[in-house]
Structures are given as structure tokens and as C-alpha cells.
Write a protein that holds these residues in place. Structure first.
Motif, mmCIF file in Angstrom:
data_model
loop_
_atom_site.group_PDB
_atom_site.id
_atom_site.type_symbol
_atom_site.label_atom_id
_atom_site.label_comp_id
_atom_site.label_asym_id
_atom_site.label_seq_id
_atom_site.Cartn_x
_atom_site.Cartn_y
_atom_site.Cartn_z
ATOM 1 N N GLU A 4 62.758 65.749 52.307
ATOM 2 C CA GLU A 4 63.938 65.069 52.269
ATOM 3 C C GLU A 4 63.912 64.561 50.963
ATOM 4 O O GLU A 4 65.881 65.600 50.136
ATOM 5 C CB GLU A 4 65.037 64.044 53.149
ATOM 6 C CG GLU A 4 64.846 64.458 54.583
ATOM 7 C CD GLU A 4 65.322 63.790 55.802
ATOM 8 O OE1 GLU A 4 65.719 62.423 55.312
ATOM 9 O OE2 GLU A 4 64.868 63.623 56.771
ATOM 10 N N ASN A 7 63.399 67.933 48.524
ATOM 11 C CA ASN A 7 64.907 68.986 48.610
ATOM 12 C C ASN A 7 66.146 68.151 48.589
ATOM 13 O O ASN A 7 67.109 68.866 46.881
ATOM 14 C CB ASN A 7 65.291 68.486 50.417
ATOM 15 C CG ASN A 7 64.158 69.464 50.914
ATOM 16 O OD1 ASN A 7 63.573 70.629 50.242
ATOM 17 N ND2 ASN A 7 64.408 70.380 52.351
ATOM 18 N N GLU A 8 66.183 66.545 48.079
ATOM 19 C CA GLU A 8 67.706 66.355 47.391
ATOM 20 C C GLU A 8 66.959 66.705 45.496
ATOM 21 O O GLU A 8 68.537 66.759 45.284
ATOM 22 C CB GLU A 8 67.353 64.879 47.928
ATOM 23 C CG GLU A 8 68.674 64.266 46.760
ATOM 24 C CD GLU A 8 70.119 64.415 47.786
ATOM 25 O OE1 GLU A 8 70.882 63.636 47.561
ATOM 26 O OE2 GLU A 8 70.220 64.541 48.534
ATOM 27 N N ARG A 9 66.452 66.248 45.249
ATOM 28 C CA ARG A 9 65.689 66.409 43.633
ATOM 29 C C ARG A 9 66.488 67.757 43.535
ATOM 30 O O ARG A 9 66.882 68.064 42.408
ATOM 31 C CB ARG A 9 64.726 65.946 43.393
ATOM 32 C CG ARG A 9 64.278 63.887 43.567
ATOM 33 C CD ARG A 9 63.028 64.098 43.553
ATOM 34 N NE ARG A 9 62.008 63.972 43.041
ATOM 35 C CZ ARG A 9 60.668 64.222 42.343
ATOM 36 N NH1 ARG A 9 60.012 63.418 43.134
ATOM 37 N NH2 ARG A 9 60.378 63.916 41.056
ATOM 38 N N TRP A 12 69.811 68.919 43.462
ATOM 39 C CA TRP A 12 70.686 68.198 42.607
ATOM 40 C C TRP A 12 69.837 68.837 40.856
ATOM 41 O O TRP A 12 71.283 69.137 39.851
ATOM 42 C CB TRP A 12 70.261 66.089 42.308
ATOM 43 C CG TRP A 12 71.290 65.824 43.007
ATOM 44 C CD1 TRP A 12 70.961 65.082 44.128
ATOM 45 C CD2 TRP A 12 72.595 66.042 42.836
ATOM 46 N NE1 TRP A 12 71.940 64.342 44.609
ATOM 47 C CE2 TRP A 12 72.584 64.703 44.027
ATOM 48 C CE3 TRP A 12 73.582 65.695 41.605
ATOM 49 C CZ2 TRP A 12 74.267 64.446 43.963
ATOM 50 C CZ3 TRP A 12 74.854 65.627 41.509
ATOM 51 C CH2 TRP A 12 75.294 64.649 43.069
ATOM 52 N N PHE A 129 73.486 71.390 49.669
ATOM 53 C CA PHE A 129 74.524 70.233 50.448
ATOM 54 C C PHE A 129 75.067 69.965 51.958
ATOM 55 O O PHE A 129 74.870 71.274 51.954
ATOM 56 C CB PHE A 129 75.611 69.972 49.154
ATOM 57 C CG PHE A 129 74.684 70.038 47.958
ATOM 58 C CD1 PHE A 129 74.001 68.052 47.996
ATOM 59 C CD2 PHE A 129 74.814 70.607 46.879
ATOM 60 C CE1 PHE A 129 74.004 67.856 46.050
ATOM 61 C CE2 PHE A 129 73.615 70.416 45.696
ATOM 62 C CZ PHE A 129 74.053 69.020 45.035
#
Length: 422
Positions: A4, A7-9, A12, A129
Motif C-alpha cells: 500500500e 502504491n501510494e508513493r 504521488w 487514487f
């Protein structure tokens, strides 16, 4: 947990590098807004011809938006965006060697491909997102519209120091560097692809949906009007207030910069309050600003008991710039709220619908500068450009009232439906 975070990095990273790419694309797309002024003088163009010169890149950037949106759904935003930017580099460079009017129009068509980047990046970043943050993501990406303001800071400096031919050469180098950066820091995710056998002509059938048509109308104002006025404002300041091109470009950026950067805030507001509420107030603020901007410089004489007295009514450069600043903020919010409508109503078809709505907005940005020039040649009144935009906003307000406001809650007030009986 680790996946997670990874994937967040990635999300962004994709958002940041895509926003940079879109900013550069928009800067290139708006190039004629500054270099068009010395070209107009050199070629002795009238206002209509000047409007066509500025609008030509906008035409191509608009027409390619629908197929680019479809290809993004099918092949992914990374490869489509990189190829699109790479294709524009030779055309941008060749612009510095153009000498005849038709040269500029022809090369401008190819340079205009950069404007199609919006329909690639919007679905590309949105899918990284969750739905409750897609308005924010699309708003941040859409802040790349501020490339119009960047153009007004960079191009006049290069123009005054080295001549207008240096501008496309520098822009070509910047675009090439951006292609490399984008490829290095963007990512792909096969789960974001939307397999489809739908043809271009089938996709256009979405225009039969009244909601899509309405969103096209809204976007033709908040984006089409933004593009048109971003192109038109530098020469307007020069002609109306007699300013130097560098000062004119700086003041014109007071409209272009908030109109791009604050789109991200519009995305957050649309997530929080809903697309309808934000768009409704955007239209009213636009209506007020355009009403005041429409009034031409006027001298009139009144016969008084003490003899005739002459009065002058008109906006000075400070009031004019203040109103343009407010209008830019309003349209920044509006650009984000219209795309929030799309992500809410068409979650599985964002690429194609955003391409169609983007096409409508882009075509507005193409047609309006030509109409501005034609009205100027016809009436001799510079503020006729704002009169035209005022009329277009009226159409959207009426359409929005009859289809949405009577059925929806606006800022906490329950709007009542009207019934008509025979």
C-alpha cells in the motif's frame, strides 16, 4: 502494508511528474499568446487573422482529445503521454524557421498536439487514487494550466533579449527534457487499463447524453474561455492600456496563474461540497465579472444648467486586472468541478467522456479568439470579447437552473421544483 505504501508513493510520483509534463505542454500550447504579437506586426495581420494564428494550435489539441482519451483507457497514460510529447518536439523547433503566415498556421497545427495532453493525464492520474480523492488528483494535475502563466513569464524575457525565434527553440529543448523526466518517474499499472473495442465514432455517441452536452457547455466557458483569454490578454493590455509587452504579459499572468494553480483547490472543494454547488457559484461570479469587464471605455456629455459636462466611464488597468484575477480564480474552480461531475457520473468511462468534454472546451478555446478578432474588426470595441463571453455564461446559467438547481440543494437551501398545470 508495504505494498500500500509503495502504491501510494507511485501514485504521488505519477501525479507530480504528470503535472510537470502538462505544465510544459500548456506552456507550449499558449506560445502564440506572446510571440504572436511581433509576428502580427511583421506580417501586418488584422485582428481576425491574429485570432486565427493564436487559435490554430488549440484546434489540433482539441480534436485529438477524444482519441487520446480512448487510447489512454486502452494502452495506459504513460506510453501515450510520452509519445505525444515526443512528437511535438520537431514541430516546436521548426516554428523558429517559419516566415510566411501559412507556415505558422501549418506548424501550429502540429505544435497543438501538446494540448491533447489533458485528456491523457486526467484519467491516468485519477486511476491511481481512490474515488474520494480523485477530485483532488485531477485538480492538482489540472493546475498544469498554469503553463499559460509560465509562458507569460518566460517568453517575453526571451523575446526581448534574443528575438521571438529563440522562444520555440528553448521550448523545444524544455519539452525534450520533460519527456525524459516523465518516462523516468512515471509508472504503469495494467489494472488501470480498460479493454474496449469501442470505435471513435461510437464514443462520440456519448454526445447524445444530455448531461454530457451540458458538461461540454460548462467546460467551453471555464476552460475554453480561459484558453481564449490567456491567448488574447497580452495584446489586449498592449492595445487598451498602451503597456510594454513585458508589463502586459506580467499583468496577463494575474489571470492565467490563479486560473491554473488554484484548480487543485477547486478539486478539493468539489470533493467536499459536490460538483454542482461549486459550478453554480462559479457561473454567478463569472457573470458579474464579465458584466463589468464588458463595459467599454466611454465618454459622454450631459447638458447641465451650467453648460455641457463630459464624463468618462471605464475600467482602469488596476480594476481591470483585479476583475481578471477574480475571474481566473473562479474558472480554476470551475474546471475542477466539471471534471468532478464526470468522475461521479462516468467512473468506468472517465477517459472517453473527459476526452469529449475536453474537446468541447478546446474547441471553445479555438473558436473564441477568432470571434474576438472578428468582433474587434467589426465593432472596433476591444471589450466586445467580454460581451461575447457574458452571453455564453448566460446560456450556462439558464441551462443549469432548469436542469439542476430546481432539483438540488444549493448552499444549504432546498430548491423547490415548479409544476405547471394546464
Amino acid at each position: 502494508m508495504a505494498s500500500e505504501l509503495r502504491n501510494e508513493r507511485k501514485a504521488w510520483s505519477v501525479l507530480i511528474v504528470s503535472t510537470l509534463a502538462f505544465t510544459v505542454c500548456f506552456m507550449v500550447w499558449m506560445m502564440f499568446g506572446v510571440i504572436g504579437i511581433p509576428i502580427k506586426k511583421a506580417l501586418d495581420l488584422n485582428s481576425t487573422q491574429f485570432g486565427l494564428l493564436m487559435a490554430t494550435p488549440v484546434l489540433t489539441g482539441s480534436l485529438v482529445r477524444v482519441p487520446l482519451g480512448i487510447w489512454t483507457d486502452r494502452y495506459g497514460g504513460r506510453i501515450v503521454m510520452a509519445l505525444l510529447m515526443a512528437l511535438t518536439v520537431p514541430a516546436i523547433w521548426l516554428m523558429s524557421y517559419a516566415t510566411a503566415y501559412w507556415h505558422f498556421l501549418t506548424i501550429g497545427l502540429f505544435v497543438g498536439l501538446a494540448g491533447g495532453s489533458f485528456s491523457v493525464g486526467t484519467p491516468y492520474v485519477a486511476r491511481w487514487f481512490p474515488k474520494n480523492r480523485q477530485g483532488m488528483a485531477m485538480g492538482v494535475y489540472g493546475a498544469g494550466n498554469s503553463g499559460a502563466a509560465v509562458n507569460k513569464f518566460v517568453a517575453p524575457v526571451l523575446l526581448v533579449a534574443f528575438g521571438w525565434t529563440m522562444v520555440p527553440q528553448v521550448y523545444a529543448a524544455i519539452m525534450l527534457g520533460t519527456v525524459i523526466l516523465f518516462w523516468l518517474f512515471s509508472h504503469s499499472d495494467s489494472s488501470h487499463l480498460v479493454p474496449s473495442n469501442v470505435k471513435f465514432t461510437d464514443q462520440l455517441k456519448a454526445l447524445k447524453d444530455p448531461k454530457v452536452l451540458k458538461y461540454c457547455q460548462y467546460y467551453s466557458i471555464v476552460f475554453g474561455g480561459y484558453v481564449a483569454l490567456s491567448l488574447w490578454m497580452v495584446q489586449y493590455y498592449v492595445g487598451e492600456f498602451g503597456l510594454d509587452i513585458r508589463v502586459a504579459a506580467l499583468l496577463a499572468a494575474c489571470f492565467s496563474l490563479p486560473g491554473g494553480v488554484l484548480r487543485a483547490i477547486g478539486g478539493v472543494m468539489s470533493d467536499k461540497f459536490g460538483a454542482h454547488k461549486v459550478t453554480w457559484w462559479v457561473m454567478w461570479v463569472s457573470w458579474i465579472c464579465l458584466f463589468l469587464l464588458s463595459y467599454p471605455q466611454t465618454d459622454f456629455t450631459v447638458l447641465t444648467v451650467n453648460g455641457p459636462r463630459t464624463f468618462h466611464i471605464g475600467l482602469n488597468v488596476y480594476l481591470f486586472t483585479g476583475l481578471m484575477f477574480i475571474l481566473g480564480i473562479s474558472w480554476a474552480f470551475g474546471k475542477a468541478s466539471v471534471f468532478k461531475y464526470i468522475s461521479d457520473d462516468y467512473p468506468k468511462n472517465i477517459g472517453a467522456i473527459s476526452g469529449i468534454v475536453g474537446l468541447a472546451g478546446g474547441l471553445g478555446g479555438f473558436v473564441l479568439p477568432i470571434m474576438f478578432g472578428a468582433l474587434m474588426d467589426l465593432t472596433g470595441i476591444r471589450s466586445s470579447a467580454f460581451m461575447l463571453m457574458y452571453g455564453v455564461v448566460w446560456v450556462s446559467l439558464i441551462w443549469m437552473y432548469w436542469t439542476e438547481v430546481r432539483k438540488a440543494q444549493v448552499m444549504g437551501t432546498e430548491a423547490k421544483s415548479f409544476s405547471f398545470q394546464n
